[in-house]
Design an enzyme around this catalytic site. Structure first.
Site: not given
Length: 367
Positions: A50, A103, A171, A196
């Site tokens: 982690r 978004y 973004d 994407k």
């Protein structure tokens, strides 16, 4: 020759290329480790899955190279990256400006998790966000916006944020680092969904944060460690593998988008078209000043929802799917998800099909 002078395909390939060491694989394997052997001096680079992973580091080095950043951190999704950046940037009593035309899930997150702890959230469209920054502590901008493809003047916005002492998060999902580099335009942090364009195959979720400030990278790294929003080692390896061809894919996608937008402008069945690469698009002047490529997305408004469904049904190449950036050209009717658009508004994500084939197919499907 410095890396910033290379073309996109060369940049993408070099970003993922390891130092040439005889006897070592050209393409390093994934390291799917949860635990590692520990040394006696507590100086281990890797201790627990982690906290760190060798495959992450290779990927993060590549992402930082492409974004022009000193550091990058990989996450399990784009939303995980964005929420981490917001969590380390906002505190109770602060004012956060969000894109009203970006978004929609980001606005939902802010309303459900930041507002209840005392963060004031202001929503501003791309045309309003520079003025809104004058009263903000943190500004999140998305450019080009999803799905309408408006463009924010990042240099002007960064200047407004600096005057206020506000942190600017950008973004970069729709543009990708091959389309623009927000850090060079004044952003403090870049966030993106690598699901994407960088991944480009519709088969994994990933996100990242990039910055040139070690303190911000350290804060986001701590957030990732404690929240656990990590990227799996295998997914990191798949994304690293995909980044090598990102320049080649993005070049074809942008070429297809430019050609498609030009064709749709003159089609009688299309009411409106938005694409920053069109000379008469309202976003074009700013886009031309700050973007290297105009992206793979085209927004087109058809008569109604039935017309959008018919377009996909009659086509041999289009698929109906949300998300974008894949090798396949896809159509997403955004009103379905609650965006403030007409029922016939279609976001078209151009793939890597041969341009003539794609244009002929869509023109025939439009009727």
């Amino acid at each position: 020759m410095s890396s910033h002078n290379y073309g996109d395909s060369t940049r993408s390939l070099k970003a993922v290329s390891a130092q040439a060491i005889p006897g070592q694989p050209v393409s390093p394997p994934a390291v799917p480790a949860a635990t590692y052997h520990l040394s006696d001096d507590d100086a281990d680079l890797d201790t627990y899955g982690r906290a760190s992973n060798p495959t992450w580091r290779r990927l993060e080095s590549a992402l930082a190279e492409l974004e022009g950043a000193s550091g990058a951190l990989a996450f399990g999704s784009g939303m995980a990256a964005i929420t981490a950046a917001l969590n380390v940037s906002t505190k109770p009593g602060m004012v956060l400006v969000l894109p009203a035309d970006g978004y929609y899930q980001v606005r939902r997150y802010a309303a459900e998790y930041l507002v209840p702890v005392g963060v004031t959230v202001i929503e501003a469209t791309s045309s309003q966000i520079i003025d809104a920054a004058a009263g903000a502590d943190v500004v999140l901008a998305e450019t080009p916006t999803n799905p309408k493809l408006d463009v924010v003047d990042l240099r002007a916005l960064a200047t407004a944020c600096r005057g206020r002492g506000a942190r600017l998060i950008v973004d970069n999902t729709t543009a990708t680092p091959l389309g623009q580099q927000p850090l060079s335009l004044g952003a403090d942090l870049v966030v993106a969904s690598a699901t994407k364009g960088l991944s480009g195959h519709s088969d994994l979720l990933a996100g990242y944060v990039a910055a040139n400030r070690p303190d911000l990278i350290a804060a986001v790294d701590r957030q990732r460690l404690l929240a656990g929003a990590i990227l799996g080692a295998f997914e990191a390896w798949l994304l690293l593998r995909s980044v090598a061809s990102a320049g080649l894919r993005f070049e074809r996608q942008c070429h297809n988008a430019q050609a498609l937008a030009t064709m749709l402008q003159s089609h009688p069945g299309v009411r409106a078209v938005r694409y920053p690469g069109l000379a008469d698009d309202p976003a074009h002047p700013v886009a031309a000043a700050q973007m290297r490529r105009f992206g793979a997305l085209v927004s087109a408004e058809l008569a109604d929802a039935t017309a959008v469904h018919a377009l996909v049904r009659r086509s041999e190449l289009l698929i109906a799917a949300t998300s974008f950036g894949s090798v396949h050209t896809s159509v997403d009717r955004r009103a379905r998800w609650g965006d403030a658009v007409a029922d016939g508004f279609a976001r078209i994500s151009c793939g890597i099909e041969d341009t003539d084939d794609l244009l002929a197919d869509i023109e025939r499907a439009l009727g």
